[in-house]
Scaffold this motif. Structure first.
Motif, PDB file in Angstrom:
ATOM      1  N   ALA A  60      30.056  -6.007 -67.728  1.00  0.00           N
ATOM      2  CA  ALA A  60      28.758  -6.284 -66.737  1.00  0.00           C
ATOM      3  C   ALA A  60      27.824  -5.204 -66.891  1.00  0.00           C
ATOM      4  CB  ALA A  60      29.241  -6.286 -65.529  1.00  0.00           C
ATOM      5  N   GLY A  61      26.400  -5.713 -67.030  1.00  0.00           N
ATOM      6  CA  GLY A  61      25.470  -4.857 -67.218  1.00  0.00           C
ATOM      7  C   GLY A  61      25.249  -4.404 -68.462  1.00  0.00           C
ATOM      8  N   ASP A  62      25.677  -4.574 -69.417  1.00  0.00           N
ATOM      9  CA  ASP A  62      25.679  -4.362 -70.917  1.00  0.00           C
ATOM     10  C   ASP A  62      24.119  -4.249 -71.303  1.00  0.00           C
ATOM     11  OD1 ASP A  62      25.706  -3.898 -73.655  1.00  0.00           O
ATOM     12  OD2 ASP A  62      27.301  -4.638 -73.957  1.00  0.00           O
ATOM     13  N   ARG A  63      23.617  -2.859 -71.471  1.00  0.00           N
ATOM     14  CA  ARG A  63      22.233  -2.715 -71.766  1.00  0.00           C
ATOM     15  C   ARG A  63      21.723  -3.215 -72.921  1.00  0.00           C
ATOM     16  NH1 ARG A  63      18.511  -0.205 -68.384  1.00  0.00           N
ATOM     17  NH2 ARG A  63      16.468  -0.582 -69.058  1.00  0.00           N
ATOM     18  N   ARG A  64      22.751  -3.047 -73.849  1.00  0.00           N
ATOM     19  CA  ARG A  64      22.616  -3.502 -75.253  1.00  0.00           C
ATOM     20  C   ARG A  64      22.159  -4.946 -75.152  1.00  0.00           C
ATOM     21  NH1 ARG A  64      25.715  -6.126 -79.137  1.00  0.00           N
ATOM     22  NH2 ARG A  64      27.527  -5.986 -77.724  1.00  0.00           N
ATOM     23  N   MET A  65      22.875  -5.749 -74.544  1.00  0.00           N
ATOM     24  CA  MET A  65      22.714  -7.187 -74.307  1.00  0.00           C
ATOM     25  C   MET A  65      21.329  -7.532 -73.795  1.00  0.00           C
ATOM     26  SD  MET A  65      26.609  -8.847 -74.088  1.00  0.00           S
ATOM     27  CE  MET A  65      27.565  -8.576 -75.213  1.00  0.00           C
ATOM     28  N   VAL A  66      20.996  -6.727 -72.415  1.00  0.00           N
ATOM     29  CA  VAL A  66      20.017  -6.989 -71.581  1.00  0.00           C
ATOM     30  C   VAL A  66      18.588  -6.841 -72.290  1.00  0.00           C
ATOM     31  CG1 VAL A  66      18.782  -6.428 -69.458  1.00  0.00           C
ATOM     32  CG2 VAL A  66      21.367  -6.577 -69.389  1.00  0.00           C
ATOM     33  N   ASP A  67      18.679  -5.755 -73.068  1.00  0.00           N
ATOM     34  CA  ASP A  67      17.458  -5.438 -73.939  1.00  0.00           C
ATOM     35  C   ASP A  67      17.369  -6.283 -74.991  1.00  0.00           C
ATOM     36  OD1 ASP A  67      17.189  -3.420 -72.114  1.00  0.00           O
ATOM     37  OD2 ASP A  67      17.883  -1.561 -73.383  1.00  0.00           O
ATOM     38  N   GLY A  68      18.528  -6.618 -75.759  1.00  0.00           N
ATOM     39  CA  GLY A  68      18.415  -7.498 -76.725  1.00  0.00           C
ATOM     40  C   GLY A  68      17.757  -8.879 -76.544  1.00  0.00           C
ATOM     41  N   LEU A  69      18.293  -9.391 -75.397  1.00  0.00           N
ATOM     42  CA  LEU A  69      17.889 -10.526 -74.865  1.00  0.00           C
ATOM     43  C   LEU A  69      16.228 -10.734 -74.470  1.00  0.00           C
ATOM     44  CD1 LEU A  69      20.702 -11.850 -72.738  1.00  0.00           C
ATOM     45  CD2 LEU A  69      20.212 -12.848 -74.958  1.00  0.00           C
ATOM     46  N   HIS A  70      15.989  -9.526 -73.625  1.00  0.00           N
ATOM     47  CA  HIS A  70      14.574  -9.351 -73.504  1.00  0.00           C
ATOM     48  C   HIS A  70      13.711  -9.317 -74.773  1.00  0.00           C
ATOM     49  CE1 HIS A  70      15.284  -7.839 -69.279  1.00  0.00           C
ATOM     50  NE2 HIS A  70      15.168  -9.291 -69.066  1.00  0.00           N
ATOM     51  N   ALA A  95      25.719 -13.218 -79.888  1.00  0.00           N
ATOM     52  CA  ALA A  95      24.894 -13.538 -81.219  1.00  0.00           C
ATOM     53  C   ALA A  95      24.387 -14.828 -81.186  1.00  0.00           C
ATOM     54  CB  ALA A  95      26.245 -13.416 -82.303  1.00  0.00           C
ATOM     55  N   ASP A  96      25.137 -15.656 -80.312  1.00  0.00           N
ATOM     56  CA  ASP A  96      24.759 -17.141 -80.445  1.00  0.00           C
ATOM     57  C   ASP A  96      23.144 -17.288 -79.731  1.00  0.00           C
ATOM     58  OD1 ASP A  96      25.000 -19.953 -80.748  1.00  0.00           O
ATOM     59  OD2 ASP A  96      26.395 -20.282 -78.861  1.00  0.00           O
ATOM     60  N   ALA A  97      23.343 -16.595 -78.545  1.00  0.00           N
ATOM     61  CA  ALA A  97      22.037 -16.550 -77.864  1.00  0.00           C
ATOM     62  C   ALA A  97      20.782 -16.097 -78.721  1.00  0.00           C
ATOM     63  CB  ALA A  97      22.048 -15.779 -76.652  1.00  0.00           C
ATOM     64  N   LEU A  98      21.014 -15.028 -79.347  1.00  0.00           N
ATOM     65  CA  LEU A  98      20.201 -14.595 -80.472  1.00  0.00           C
ATOM     66  C   LEU A  98      19.726 -15.732 -81.476  1.00  0.00           C
ATOM     67  CD1 LEU A  98      21.176 -10.828 -80.762  1.00  0.00           C
ATOM     68  CD2 LEU A  98      19.570 -11.920 -79.052  1.00  0.00           C
ATOM     69  N   GLN A  99      20.740 -16.091 -82.035  1.00  0.00           N
ATOM     70  CA  GLN A  99      20.475 -17.256 -83.142  1.00  0.00           C
ATOM     71  C   GLN A  99      19.500 -18.374 -82.428  1.00  0.00           C
ATOM     72  OE1 GLN A  99      23.987 -18.707 -84.813  1.00  0.00           O
ATOM     73  NE2 GLN A  99      23.062 -20.355 -86.071  1.00  0.00           N
ATOM     74  N   HIS A 100      19.637 -18.784 -81.181  1.00  0.00           N
ATOM     75  CA  HIS A 100      18.972 -19.765 -80.909  1.00  0.00           C
ATOM     76  C   HIS A 100      17.873 -19.403 -79.720  1.00  0.00           C
ATOM     77  CE1 HIS A 100      22.889 -21.632 -82.250  1.00  0.00           C
ATOM     78  NE2 HIS A 100      22.137 -22.525 -82.742  1.00  0.00           N
ATOM     79  N   ALA A 101      17.427 -18.132 -79.906  1.00  0.00           N
ATOM     80  CA  ALA A 101      16.644 -17.618 -78.894  1.00  0.00           C
ATOM     81  C   ALA A 101      15.210 -18.446 -78.827  1.00  0.00           C
ATOM     82  CB  ALA A 101      16.161 -16.332 -79.111  1.00  0.00           C
ATOM     83  N   SER A 102      14.784 -19.018 -79.650  1.00  0.00           N
ATOM     84  CA  SER A 102      13.644 -19.942 -79.684  1.00  0.00           C
ATOM     85  C   SER A 102      13.575 -21.122 -78.665  1.00  0.00           C
ATOM     86  CB  SER A 102      13.030 -20.422 -81.021  1.00  0.00           C
ATOM     87  OG  SER A 102      14.072 -21.409 -81.487  1.00  0.00           O
ATOM     88  N   GLN A 103      14.834 -21.590 -78.195  1.00  0.00           N
ATOM     89  CA  GLN A 103      15.162 -22.469 -77.403  1.00  0.00           C
ATOM     90  C   GLN A 103      15.378 -22.121 -76.011  1.00  0.00           C
ATOM     91  OE1 GLN A 103      17.415 -24.913 -80.801  1.00  0.00           O
ATOM     92  NE2 GLN A 103      17.124 -26.211 -79.024  1.00  0.00           N
ATOM     93  N   LEU A 104      15.699 -21.036 -75.744  1.00  0.00           N
ATOM     94  CA  LEU A 104      16.372 -20.311 -74.501  1.00  0.00           C
ATOM     95  C   LEU A 104      15.244 -19.590 -73.640  1.00  0.00           C
ATOM     96  CD1 LEU A 104      19.757 -18.864 -75.653  1.00  0.00           C
ATOM     97  CD2 LEU A 104      19.469 -20.673 -74.223  1.00  0.00           C
ATOM     98  N   HIS A 105      15.188 -20.164 -72.479  1.00  0.00           N
ATOM     99  CA  HIS A 105      14.385 -19.272 -71.543  1.00  0.00           C
ATOM    100  C   HIS A 105      14.925 -18.379 -70.776  1.00  0.00           C
ATOM    101  CE1 HIS A 105      15.524 -21.552 -68.197  1.00  0.00           C
ATOM    102  NE2 HIS A 105      15.273 -22.850 -68.716  1.00  0.00           N
ATOM    103  N   THR A 106      16.145 -18.727 -70.533  1.00  0.00           N
ATOM    104  CA  THR A 106      17.218 -17.923 -69.600  1.00  0.00           C
ATOM    105  C   THR A 106      18.684 -17.829 -69.845  1.00  0.00           C
ATOM    106  OG1 THR A 106      15.809 -18.493 -67.832  1.00  0.00           O
ATOM    107  CG2 THR A 106      18.031 -17.723 -67.185  1.00  0.00           C
ATOM    108  N   VAL A 107      19.195 -16.481 -69.970  1.00  0.00           N
ATOM    109  CA  VAL A 107      20.696 -16.612 -70.225  1.00  0.00           C
ATOM    110  C   VAL A 107      21.250 -15.892 -69.003  1.00  0.00           C
ATOM    111  CG1 VAL A 107      22.468 -15.220 -71.439  1.00  0.00           C
ATOM    112  CG2 VAL A 107      20.797 -16.394 -72.912  1.00  0.00           C
ATOM    113  N   SER A 108      22.304 -16.563 -68.425  1.00  0.00           N
ATOM    114  CA  SER A 108      22.884 -16.034 -67.457  1.00  0.00           C
ATOM    115  C   SER A 108      24.147 -15.382 -67.753  1.00  0.00           C
ATOM    116  CB  SER A 108      23.084 -17.001 -66.317  1.00  0.00           C
ATOM    117  OG  SER A 108      21.879 -17.420 -65.711  1.00  0.00           O
TER     118      SER A 108
END
Length: 351
Positions: free
Chosen positions: A84-94, A53-66
């Protein structure tokens, strides 16, 4: 932080003056370019929902999430942590335009890794296992965060690790690049005393990004003190920028701290920056800022025992970003999502 905010106010004033001077003709001109994203961050598998949720909130500043998702336990075995490999997160970040480059750590010590890396067949088997992870989802690459192999005072053993790791990363990066995936390597800071298991110059040639962990100057098993300092950043950035192209360097900033029981030989308690600040307020402790290191700290008493807490917040982050700017390193990282003092994002935006 005050310096960063003052700069932003001055910049705003200059832009306003230019707009007024331009008059109506400026309306309808080319839109202001969106600042390039310059921050990456790790997503811990524990507390992953909050971190996501934190990553999505600050998505405009993030180029990569590891996502901190994988662990190498042998030459051919790389296991996943829970989630590991949570597709919901991978797709949501993309969907937010963020690249997903999961992190792999290793459990093998220096001796075991030196033997693995020095054996061409086992090294290739290890590369195969890593490539399989990279291709197991729509990942954009891999981040190797191999730290345990560097924990040795034996110079000959350390050199074997160094040479073998060069061979591994050269092979891995070549294969990842052939698959249009990024090759990222995370390393300890190289100083007079530490970080010599990593060949910065060679790693800088083969990787897309070399991440330096700018934290743990004082750790959980040592004496109380800052996690990082201005002088320490000066030392390792002075070395790193001399052997690695600046555009490939990234400094990971801490968003946590340690709570030491003074006089105890036990391990300090880990606290996130948010937890540290909440504890300070709960204990009504004075906020202290060590200007020499660029780090906040406070003390309190519990059960008759004195505690010292050193952590990081927006004020300290601004002090360390200033050193990065001095050395021409713009790329920053964050350990870790969900840990940070909220004001850190404003400071990062102004870097």
């Amino acid at each position: 932080m005050k310096t960063a905010l003052t700069s932003r106010v001055r910049t705003a004033g200059v832009l306003t003056a230019l707009f007024l001077a331009a008059g109506p003709a400026a309306v309808g001109s080319a839109p202001t370019p969106v600042p390039a994203r310059s921050t990456s961050a790790w997503l811990p598998y524990w507390g992953s929902d909050a971190a996501y949720a934190d990553a999505l909130q600050h998505a405009s500043q993030l180029h990569t999430v590891s996502p901190f998702w994988y662990e190498a336990t042998s030459a051919s075995t790389v296991n996943g942590y829970p989630g590991a490999g949570d597709r919901r997160m991978v797709d949501g970040l993309h969907a937010k335009g963020i690249k997903v480059v999961p992190t792999v750590i290793e459990t093998l010590d220096a001796k075991a890794m030196a033997e693995l890396l020095g054996d061409p067949a086992r090294r290739t088997a290890h590369t195969d296992a890593l490539v399989d992870i990279a291709e197991s989802s729509t990942y954009d690459g891999l981040d190797l965060d191999y730290e345990r192999m560097a924990e040795t005072d034996d110079e000959q053993l350390r050199e074997r690790v160094r040479v073998g790791y060069n061979a591994l990363t050269a092979e891995l990066c070549t294969r990842l690049h052939a698959r249009n995936r990024q090759c990222v390597v995370t390393v300890m800071p190289h100083t007079l005393l530490d970080g010599h298991a990593y060949d910065y110059a060679q790693l800088g040639k083969v990787t897309d990004r070399l991440r330096i962990m700018g934290y743990n100057l004082h750790n959980a098993l040592g004496k109380p003190g800052p996690l990082s300092s201005v002088a320490w950043y000066e030392e390792f950035l002075g070395y790193a920028t001399g052997v690695v192209p600046r555009e490939k360097l990234e400094v990971a900033l801490p968003a946590y701290g340690w709570d030491w029981t003074v006089g105890s030989t036990g391990r300090a308690k880990h606290v996130t920056s948010r937890e540290a600040e909440a504890l300070r307020q709960d204990r009504k402790a004075d906020y202290l800022f060590d200007t020499a290191s660029g780090t906040p700290h406070f003390s309190y008493t519990d059960g008759g025992k004195r505690h010292e807490v050193w952590y990081q917040d927006a004020n300290g982050t601004a002090a360390h970003l200033a050193v990065m700017k001095k050395y021409g390193v713009r790329n920053s990282g964050l350990w870790a999502l969900g840990f940070e003092n909220p004001g850190v994002w404003d400071v990062l935006a102004a870097q």
